[in-house]
Design a protein around this motif. Structure first.
Motif, PDB file in Angstrom:
ATOM      1  N   VAL A 128       0.852  -1.188   0.000  1.00  0.00           N
ATOM      2  CA  VAL A 128       0.000   0.000   0.000  1.00  0.00           C
ATOM      3  C   VAL A 128       0.884   1.231   0.000  1.00  0.00           C
ATOM      4  CG1 VAL A 128      -1.846   1.223   1.192  1.00  0.00           C
ATOM      5  CG2 VAL A 128      -1.742  -1.277   1.318  1.00  0.00           C
ATOM      6  N   ASN A 129       0.676   2.070  -0.982  1.00  0.00           N
ATOM      7  CA  ASN A 129       1.437   3.323  -1.096  1.00  0.00           C
ATOM      8  C   ASN A 129       2.939   3.076  -1.046  1.00  0.00           C
ATOM      9  OD1 ASN A 129      -1.008   4.703  -1.253  1.00  0.00           O
ATOM     10  ND2 ASN A 129      -1.088   5.002   0.960  1.00  0.00           N
ATOM     11  N   GLY A 130       3.358   1.991  -1.694  1.00  0.00           N
ATOM     12  CA  GLY A 130       4.778   1.679  -1.800  1.00  0.00           C
ATOM     13  C   GLY A 130       5.388   0.944  -0.625  1.00  0.00           C
ATOM     14  N   VAL A 137      -6.902  -8.982  -3.366  1.00  0.00           N
ATOM     15  CA  VAL A 137      -6.013  -7.910  -3.804  1.00  0.00           C
ATOM     16  C   VAL A 137      -4.760  -8.542  -4.402  1.00  0.00           C
ATOM     17  CG1 VAL A 137      -4.621  -5.928  -3.111  1.00  0.00           C
ATOM     18  CG2 VAL A 137      -6.880  -6.276  -2.110  1.00  0.00           C
ATOM     19  N   ASP A 138      -4.566  -8.288  -5.682  1.00  0.00           N
ATOM     20  CA  ASP A 138      -3.396  -8.800  -6.391  1.00  0.00           C
ATOM     21  C   ASP A 138      -2.761  -7.628  -7.109  1.00  0.00           C
ATOM     22  OD1 ASP A 138      -1.502 -10.430  -7.575  1.00  0.00           O
ATOM     23  OD2 ASP A 138      -2.836 -11.038  -9.206  1.00  0.00           O
ATOM     24  N   GLY A 139      -1.898  -6.925  -6.412  1.00  0.00           N
ATOM     25  CA  GLY A 139      -1.258  -5.749  -6.984  1.00  0.00           C
ATOM     26  C   GLY A 139      -1.062  -4.692  -5.927  1.00  0.00           C
ATOM     27  N   GLU A 140      -0.487  -3.581  -6.342  1.00  0.00           N
ATOM     28  CA  GLU A 140      -0.197  -2.491  -5.411  1.00  0.00           C
ATOM     29  C   GLU A 140      -1.406  -1.593  -5.239  1.00  0.00           C
ATOM     30  OE1 GLU A 140       2.925   1.080  -4.487  1.00  0.00           O
ATOM     31  OE2 GLU A 140       3.532  -0.625  -5.708  1.00  0.00           O
ATOM     32  N   VAL A 141      -1.715  -1.322  -3.989  1.00  0.00           N
ATOM     33  CA  VAL A 141      -2.821  -0.439  -3.630  1.00  0.00           C
ATOM     34  C   VAL A 141      -2.269   0.981  -3.443  1.00  0.00           C
ATOM     35  CG1 VAL A 141      -4.617   0.051  -1.917  1.00  0.00           C
ATOM     36  CG2 VAL A 141      -4.017  -2.336  -2.467  1.00  0.00           C
ATOM     37  N   THR A 142      -2.953   1.935  -4.062  1.00  0.00           N
ATOM     38  CA  THR A 142      -2.616   3.338  -3.851  1.00  0.00           C
ATOM     39  C   THR A 142      -3.858   4.037  -3.336  1.00  0.00           C
ATOM     40  OG1 THR A 142      -1.049   3.278  -5.691  1.00  0.00           O
ATOM     41  CG2 THR A 142      -1.721   5.456  -4.902  1.00  0.00           C
ATOM     42  N   THR A 143      -3.694   4.750  -2.234  1.00  0.00           N
ATOM     43  CA  THR A 143      -4.770   5.545  -1.666  1.00  0.00           C
ATOM     44  C   THR A 143      -4.447   7.017  -1.921  1.00  0.00           C
ATOM     45  OG1 THR A 143      -3.764   5.837   0.514  1.00  0.00           O
ATOM     46  CG2 THR A 143      -5.053   3.807   0.157  1.00  0.00           C
ATOM     47  N   ILE A 144      -5.340   7.895  -1.522  1.00  0.00           N
ATOM     48  CA  ILE A 144      -5.104   9.327  -1.687  1.00  0.00           C
ATOM     49  C   ILE A 144      -3.787   9.737  -1.024  1.00  0.00           C
ATOM     50  CG2 ILE A 144      -6.466   9.994   0.349  1.00  0.00           C
ATOM     51  CD1 ILE A 144      -6.461  11.950  -2.933  1.00  0.00           C
ATOM     52  N   ILE A 160      -5.865  -0.088  -7.544  1.00  0.00           N
ATOM     53  CA  ILE A 160      -5.073  -1.317  -7.486  1.00  0.00           C
ATOM     54  C   ILE A 160      -4.386  -1.408  -8.826  1.00  0.00           C
ATOM     55  CG2 ILE A 160      -5.067  -3.832  -7.264  1.00  0.00           C
ATOM     56  CD1 ILE A 160      -7.505  -3.597  -5.446  1.00  0.00           C
ATOM     57  N   ASP A 161      -3.055  -1.343  -8.781  1.00  0.00           N
ATOM     58  CA  ASP A 161      -2.242  -1.288 -10.004  1.00  0.00           C
ATOM     59  C   ASP A 161      -2.733  -0.207 -10.951  1.00  0.00           C
ATOM     60  OD1 ASP A 161      -0.424  -3.182  -9.181  1.00  0.00           O
ATOM     61  OD2 ASP A 161      -1.419  -4.832 -10.207  1.00  0.00           O
ATOM     62  N   GLY A 162      -3.086   0.952 -10.395  1.00  0.00           N
ATOM     63  CA  GLY A 162      -3.464   2.109 -11.191  1.00  0.00           C
ATOM     64  C   GLY A 162      -4.905   2.161 -11.650  1.00  0.00           C
ATOM     65  N   VAL A 163      -5.699   1.159 -11.298  1.00  0.00           N
ATOM     66  CA  VAL A 163      -7.096   1.106 -11.717  1.00  0.00           C
ATOM     67  C   VAL A 163      -7.994   1.430 -10.525  1.00  0.00           C
ATOM     68  CG1 VAL A 163      -8.917  -0.367 -12.662  1.00  0.00           C
ATOM     69  CG2 VAL A 163      -6.563  -0.606 -13.486  1.00  0.00           C
ATOM     70  N   ALA A 164      -8.919   2.360 -10.709  1.00  0.00           N
ATOM     71  CA  ALA A 164      -9.835   2.737  -9.634  1.00  0.00           C
ATOM     72  C   ALA A 164     -10.781   1.591  -9.300  1.00  0.00           C
ATOM     73  CB  ALA A 164     -10.639   3.971 -10.036  1.00  0.00           C
ATOM     74  N   VAL A 165     -10.867   1.281  -7.996  1.00  0.00           N
ATOM     75  CA  VAL A 165     -11.787   0.250  -7.496  1.00  0.00           C
ATOM     76  C   VAL A 165     -12.443   0.762  -6.227  1.00  0.00           C
ATOM     77  CG1 VAL A 165     -10.431  -1.673  -8.449  1.00  0.00           C
ATOM     78  CG2 VAL A 165     -10.039  -0.940  -6.096  1.00  0.00           C
ATOM     79  N   ARG A 166     -13.580   0.193  -5.905  1.00  0.00           N
ATOM     80  CA  ARG A 166     -14.286   0.528  -4.669  1.00  0.00           C
ATOM     81  C   ARG A 166     -13.805  -0.433  -3.589  1.00  0.00           C
ATOM     82  NH1 ARG A 166     -14.964   4.012  -8.064  1.00  0.00           N
ATOM     83  NH2 ARG A 166     -16.977   4.880  -8.627  1.00  0.00           N
ATOM     84  N   SER A 167     -13.032   0.075  -2.668  1.00  0.00           N
ATOM     85  CA  SER A 167     -12.388  -0.786  -1.670  1.00  0.00           C
ATOM     86  C   SER A 167     -13.368  -1.426  -0.703  1.00  0.00           C
ATOM     87  CB  SER A 167     -11.315  -0.008  -0.904  1.00  0.00           C
ATOM     88  OG  SER A 167     -11.858   1.074  -0.173  1.00  0.00           O
ATOM     89  N   CYS A 168     -14.587  -0.909  -0.618  1.00  0.00           N
ATOM     90  CA  CYS A 168     -15.581  -1.527   0.268  1.00  0.00           C
ATOM     91  C   CYS A 168     -16.063  -2.871  -0.266  1.00  0.00           C
ATOM     92  CB  CYS A 168     -16.772  -0.602   0.493  1.00  0.00           C
ATOM     93  SG  CYS A 168     -17.864  -0.388  -0.948  1.00  0.00           S
ATOM     94  N   GLN A 169     -15.817  -3.140  -1.551  1.00  0.00           N
ATOM     95  CA  GLN A 169     -16.306  -4.367  -2.176  1.00  0.00           C
ATOM     96  C   GLN A 169     -15.188  -5.316  -2.602  1.00  0.00           C
ATOM     97  OE1 GLN A 169     -19.760  -5.360  -2.717  1.00  0.00           O
ATOM     98  NE2 GLN A 169     -19.680  -3.937  -1.003  1.00  0.00           N
ATOM     99  N   VAL A 170     -13.938  -4.982  -2.320  1.00  0.00           N
ATOM    100  CA  VAL A 170     -12.817  -5.840  -2.687  1.00  0.00           C
ATOM    101  C   VAL A 170     -12.362  -6.610  -1.457  1.00  0.00           C
ATOM    102  CG1 VAL A 170     -10.443  -5.900  -3.548  1.00  0.00           C
ATOM    103  CG2 VAL A 170     -12.063  -4.238  -4.482  1.00  0.00           C
ATOM    104  N   PRO A 171     -12.555  -7.936  -1.430  1.00  0.00           N
ATOM    105  CA  PRO A 171     -12.051  -8.716  -0.302  1.00  0.00           C
ATOM    106  C   PRO A 171     -10.525  -8.631  -0.255  1.00  0.00           C
ATOM    107  CG  PRO A 171     -13.628  -9.992  -1.590  1.00  0.00           C
ATOM    108  CD  PRO A 171     -13.304  -8.760  -2.382  1.00  0.00           C
TER     109      PRO A 171
END
Length: 152
Positions: free
Chosen positions: A5-7, A64-71, A49-60
């Motif tokens: 997450v965030n590097g 998660v397969d990739g890097e998460v970036t938050t604000i 997740i890997d640069g693609v916008a997702v709704r984190s409330c619905q992702v178990p």
């Protein structure tokens, strides 16, 4: 499980079906993504997740397969991302609750559509709700960020 997450890589001990939103907020103390609706209808919890916008409330978390970036990882106070700078310049936020999700969705849009039309913006941002109604300023900020990114 391990999440980046965030590097930064984190080891978390959570149930695999726990939504990513709660892992971020409750286990990692990352509070930019907000709980709004819990059903991916408002966009307040949007992360990349890997640069693609997702709704984190619905992702178990287990999915998660990739890097998460938050604000918090999009830019820094010293070097804002272009969309963050445009948000400030155009005074988009009122209450601010939805803004991290709005910004994350807008950053995804600009990655995929560098020079968006009003229709592109409306389409991409339609799943992000703002109770304060700052939609015209959101559109202006996205167009301003696009112009800066494109050197106009």
């Amino acid at each position: 499980m391990r999440l980046t997450v965030n590097g930064k890589t984190h080891e978390v001990d959570v149930e695999g079906d726990m939504p990513l939103l709660w892992v971020l907020r409750d286990d990692l103390g990352i509070t930019g993504p907000k709980y709004g609706c819990g059903v991916a209808a408002c966009g307040a919890c949007t992360v990349h997740i890997d640069g693609v916008a997702v709704r984190s409330c619905q992702v178990p978390a287990a999915d998660v397969d990739g890097e998460v970036t938050t604000i918090e990882g999009l830019g820094t106070p010293e070097a804002l991302h272009a969309i963050q700078a445009a948000w400030v310049e155009h005074q988009v936020a009122q209450c601010g609750y939805c803004q991290s999700g709005q910004i994350m969705q807008a950053a995804d849009l600009l990655t995929n559509v560098p020079d968006p039309t009003d229709a592109d913006i409306d389409d991409a941002m339609s799943g992000n709700l703002c109770r304060c109604g700052t939609y015209p300023r959101i559109r202006t900020a996205i167009k301003s960020a696009a112009a800066k990114i494109n050197g106009a």
